[in-house]
Scaffold this motif. Sequence first.
Motif, PDB file in Angstrom:
ATOM      1  N   CYS A  12       0.841  -1.197   0.000  1.00 59.66           N
ATOM      2  CA  CYS A  12       0.000   0.000   0.000  1.00 59.66           C
ATOM      3  C   CYS A  12       0.878   1.249   0.000  1.00 59.66           C
ATOM      4  CB  CYS A  12      -0.919   0.009   1.218  1.00 59.66           C
ATOM      5  SG  CYS A  12      -2.115  -1.342   1.216  1.00 59.66           S
ATOM      6  N   CYS A  13       0.622   2.119  -0.957  1.00 61.35           N
ATOM      7  CA  CYS A  13       1.395   3.351  -1.113  1.00 61.35           C
ATOM      8  C   CYS A  13       0.457   4.552  -1.086  1.00 61.35           C
ATOM      9  CB  CYS A  13       2.165   3.336  -2.428  1.00 61.35           C
ATOM     10  SG  CYS A  13       3.311   1.964  -2.587  1.00 61.35           S
ATOM     11  N   GLU A  14       0.814   5.539  -0.285  1.00 59.98           N
ATOM     12  CA  GLU A  14       0.004   6.745  -0.169  1.00 59.98           C
ATOM     13  C   GLU A  14       0.147   7.647  -1.392  1.00 59.98           C
ATOM     14  OE1 GLU A  14      -0.687  10.444   2.949  1.00 59.98           O
ATOM     15  OE2 GLU A  14       1.012   9.108   3.239  1.00 59.98           O
ATOM     16  N   TYR A  15       1.344   7.674  -1.955  1.00 63.04           N
ATOM     17  CA  TYR A  15       1.622   8.562  -3.083  1.00 63.04           C
ATOM     18  C   TYR A  15       2.064   7.753  -4.297  1.00 63.04           C
ATOM     19  CZ  TYR A  15       1.605  12.080   0.577  1.00 63.04           C
ATOM     20  OH  TYR A  15       1.247  12.877   1.629  1.00 63.04           O
ATOM     21  N   ALA A  16       1.869   8.303  -5.474  1.00 59.38           N
ATOM     22  CA  ALA A  16       2.272   7.651  -6.721  1.00 59.38           C
ATOM     23  C   ALA A  16       3.533   8.288  -7.284  1.00 59.38           C
ATOM     24  CB  ALA A  16       1.134   7.723  -7.736  1.00 59.38           C
ATOM     25  N   THR A  17       4.332   8.887  -6.423  1.00 57.98           N
ATOM     26  CA  THR A  17       5.568   9.550  -6.831  1.00 57.98           C
ATOM     27  C   THR A  17       6.715   8.551  -6.874  1.00 57.98           C
ATOM     28  OG1 THR A  17       5.953  10.094  -4.517  1.00 57.98           O
ATOM     29  CG2 THR A  17       4.874  11.776  -5.861  1.00 57.98           C
ATOM     30  N   LEU A  18       7.865   9.012  -7.332  1.00 56.21           N
ATOM     31  CA  LEU A  18       9.069   8.180  -7.355  1.00 56.21           C
ATOM     32  C   LEU A  18      10.159   8.871  -6.561  1.00 56.21           C
ATOM     33  CD1 LEU A  18       9.155   6.907 -11.042  1.00 56.21           C
ATOM     34  CD2 LEU A  18       8.691   5.581  -8.976  1.00 56.21           C
ATOM     35  N   ASN A  19      10.132   8.681  -5.258  1.00 51.08           N
ATOM     36  CA  ASN A  19      11.158   9.207  -4.371  1.00 51.08           C
ATOM     37  C   ASN A  19      11.908   8.028  -3.756  1.00 51.08           C
ATOM     38  OD1 ASN A  19      10.592  12.032  -4.760  1.00 51.08           O
ATOM     39  ND2 ASN A  19       8.708  11.697  -3.605  1.00 51.08           N
ATOM     40  N   ALA A  41       0.039  -4.013  -5.910  1.00 51.86           N
ATOM     41  CA  ALA A  41       0.240  -2.732  -5.242  1.00 51.86           C
ATOM     42  C   ALA A  41      -1.026  -1.892  -5.323  1.00 51.86           C
ATOM     43  CB  ALA A  41       1.407  -1.977  -5.877  1.00 51.86           C
ATOM     44  N   ALA A  42      -1.361  -1.272  -4.212  1.00 50.00           N
ATOM     45  CA  ALA A  42      -2.464  -0.316  -4.160  1.00 50.00           C
ATOM     46  C   ALA A  42      -1.833   1.068  -4.163  1.00 50.00           C
ATOM     47  CB  ALA A  42      -3.307  -0.528  -2.909  1.00 50.00           C
ATOM     48  N   VAL A  43      -2.049   1.807  -5.248  1.00 48.28           N
ATOM     49  CA  VAL A  43      -1.421   3.121  -5.422  1.00 48.28           C
ATOM     50  C   VAL A  43      -2.423   4.103  -6.006  1.00 48.28           C
ATOM     51  CG1 VAL A  43       0.892   2.148  -5.765  1.00 48.28           C
ATOM     52  CG2 VAL A  43      -0.536   2.600  -7.733  1.00 48.28           C
ATOM     53  N   PRO A  44      -2.223   5.397  -5.740  1.00 47.36           N
ATOM     54  CA  PRO A  44      -3.058   6.383  -6.426  1.00 47.36           C
ATOM     55  C   PRO A  44      -2.874   6.226  -7.936  1.00 47.36           C
ATOM     56  CG  PRO A  44      -1.891   7.403  -4.600  1.00 47.36           C
ATOM     57  CD  PRO A  44      -1.320   6.017  -4.772  1.00 47.36           C
ATOM     58  N   PRO A  45      -3.943   6.348  -8.709  1.00 49.61           N
ATOM     59  CA  PRO A  45      -3.847   6.083 -10.147  1.00 49.61           C
ATOM     60  C   PRO A  45      -3.047   7.126 -10.938  1.00 49.61           C
ATOM     61  CG  PRO A  45      -6.084   6.699  -9.541  1.00 49.61           C
ATOM     62  CD  PRO A  45      -5.308   6.584  -8.268  1.00 49.61           C
ATOM     63  N   PRO A  48       3.839   8.569 -11.612  1.00 48.84           N
ATOM     64  CA  PRO A  48       4.735   7.627 -12.284  1.00 48.84           C
ATOM     65  C   PRO A  48       4.897   6.266 -11.612  1.00 48.84           C
ATOM     66  CG  PRO A  48       6.007   9.312 -11.148  1.00 48.84           C
ATOM     67  CD  PRO A  48       4.552   9.706 -11.026  1.00 48.84           C
ATOM     68  N   LEU A  49       4.543   6.108 -10.357  1.00 46.24           N
ATOM     69  CA  LEU A  49       4.752   4.831  -9.680  1.00 46.24           C
ATOM     70  C   LEU A  49       3.986   3.701 -10.356  1.00 46.24           C
ATOM     71  CD1 LEU A  49       6.031   3.152  -7.460  1.00 46.24           C
ATOM     72  CD2 LEU A  49       4.170   3.870  -5.938  1.00 46.24           C
ATOM     73  N   GLY A  50       2.760   3.946 -10.731  1.00 44.71           N
ATOM     74  CA  GLY A  50       1.955   2.909 -11.390  1.00 44.71           C
ATOM     75  C   GLY A  50       2.610   2.403 -12.666  1.00 44.71           C
ATOM     76  N   ALA A  51       3.166   3.309 -13.459  1.00 44.39           N
ATOM     77  CA  ALA A  51       3.832   2.915 -14.705  1.00 44.39           C
ATOM     78  C   ALA A  51       5.085   2.096 -14.422  1.00 44.39           C
ATOM     79  CB  ALA A  51       4.174   4.152 -15.532  1.00 44.39           C
ATOM     80  N   GLU A  52       5.841   2.486 -13.395  1.00 45.46           N
ATOM     81  CA  GLU A  52       7.047   1.723 -13.033  1.00 45.46           C
ATOM     82  C   GLU A  52       6.671   0.324 -12.563  1.00 45.46           C
ATOM     83  OE1 GLU A  52      10.431   2.319 -13.229  1.00 45.46           O
ATOM     84  OE2 GLU A  52       9.803   4.018 -14.469  1.00 45.46           O
ATOM     85  N   LEU A  53       5.611   0.220 -11.779  1.00 45.76           N
ATOM     86  CA  LEU A  53       5.161  -1.095 -11.324  1.00 45.76           C
ATOM     87  C   LEU A  53       4.725  -1.948 -12.508  1.00 45.76           C
ATOM     88  CD1 LEU A  53       3.257   0.135  -8.172  1.00 45.76           C
ATOM     89  CD2 LEU A  53       5.229  -1.416  -8.147  1.00 45.76           C
ATOM     90  N   ALA A  54       3.998  -1.352 -13.442  1.00 50.23           N
ATOM     91  CA  ALA A  54       3.561  -2.090 -14.630  1.00 50.23           C
ATOM     92  C   ALA A  54       4.757  -2.578 -15.441  1.00 50.23           C
ATOM     93  CB  ALA A  54       2.656  -1.209 -15.491  1.00 50.23           C
ATOM     94  N   SER A  55       5.833  -1.791 -15.489  1.00 55.24           N
ATOM     95  CA  SER A  55       7.011  -2.176 -16.274  1.00 55.24           C
ATOM     96  C   SER A  55       7.715  -3.412 -15.705  1.00 55.24           C
ATOM     97  CB  SER A  55       7.998  -1.007 -16.381  1.00 55.24           C
ATOM     98  OG  SER A  55       8.728  -0.841 -15.177  1.00 55.24           O
ATOM     99  N   THR A  60      -1.596  -3.342 -10.297  1.00 55.08           N
ATOM    100  CA  THR A  60      -1.973  -2.297  -9.348  1.00 55.08           C
ATOM    101  C   THR A  60      -3.481  -2.225  -9.201  1.00 55.08           C
ATOM    102  OG1 THR A  60      -1.992  -0.579 -11.046  1.00 55.08           O
ATOM    103  CG2 THR A  60       0.073  -0.886  -9.841  1.00 55.08           C
ATOM    104  N   LEU A  61      -3.878  -1.789  -8.033  1.00 59.30           N
ATOM    105  CA  LEU A  61      -5.268  -1.474  -7.741  1.00 59.30           C
ATOM    106  C   LEU A  61      -5.312   0.006  -7.380  1.00 59.30           C
ATOM    107  CD1 LEU A  61      -6.145  -4.528  -5.470  1.00 59.30           C
ATOM    108  CD2 LEU A  61      -6.866  -4.150  -7.833  1.00 59.30           C
ATOM    109  N   PRO A  62      -6.320   0.728  -7.849  1.00 57.74           N
ATOM    110  CA  PRO A  62      -6.376   2.157  -7.523  1.00 57.74           C
ATOM    111  C   PRO A  62      -6.696   2.381  -6.052  1.00 57.74           C
ATOM    112  CG  PRO A  62      -8.342   1.499  -8.733  1.00 57.74           C
ATOM    113  CD  PRO A  62      -7.429   0.305  -8.689  1.00 57.74           C
ATOM    114  N   LEU A  63      -5.931   3.268  -5.435  1.00 63.23           N
ATOM    115  CA  LEU A  63      -6.153   3.640  -4.040  1.00 63.23           C
ATOM    116  C   LEU A  63      -6.223   5.161  -3.985  1.00 63.23           C
ATOM    117  CD1 LEU A  63      -6.442   2.829  -1.071  1.00 63.23           C
ATOM    118  CD2 LEU A  63      -3.941   2.913  -0.902  1.00 63.23           C
TER     119      LEU A  63
END
Length: 168
Positions: A12-19, A41-45, A48-55, A60-63
Amino acid sequence: MPESPLPRILICCEYATLNGGEHSLLAALRLLAGEIFDFVAAVPPQGPLGAELASINIPTLPLNLRNTENQKLSPAEVNSALSDVIKEAKPNLIHANSLAMGRMLGRIAPEFEIPMTAHLRDIRLSEPAISDLNQLDRLIAVSEATCKYHVKRGLAAERTTVFTTALT
């Protein structure tokens, strides 16, 4: 979600950023996904995090934890969103990728019979956070200093550990 022969871990991720936290998560997932665990992974839709996870083939599930004006949802709305994503994912374990997400999971942990963990990267803690985080089964600190700081302020020492193995 379809059944898997591997243990499923919901991240579970609160943000969809890449830090930093997201980059360390991605490094671990690149090594572990599909070999030992089935991750989702549950991430905000948005972000960039969602795209990295997909790669790296992590579904992912939208959170959504913010409203259309980008304001945080109420605690009750956050609890509901997290409960819904947990029910959809059907995980064997739930991991919060941050202290803040750990607090959110801690609020609903008693409602589920699923082990829950959280990553502790930050050295900061408010008193209300202690109660929430102590509802989790395990707290994983990134250093001895981080671990000692949190335990000194009231986190359950028997559930707090340090992750020191480098993933390469």
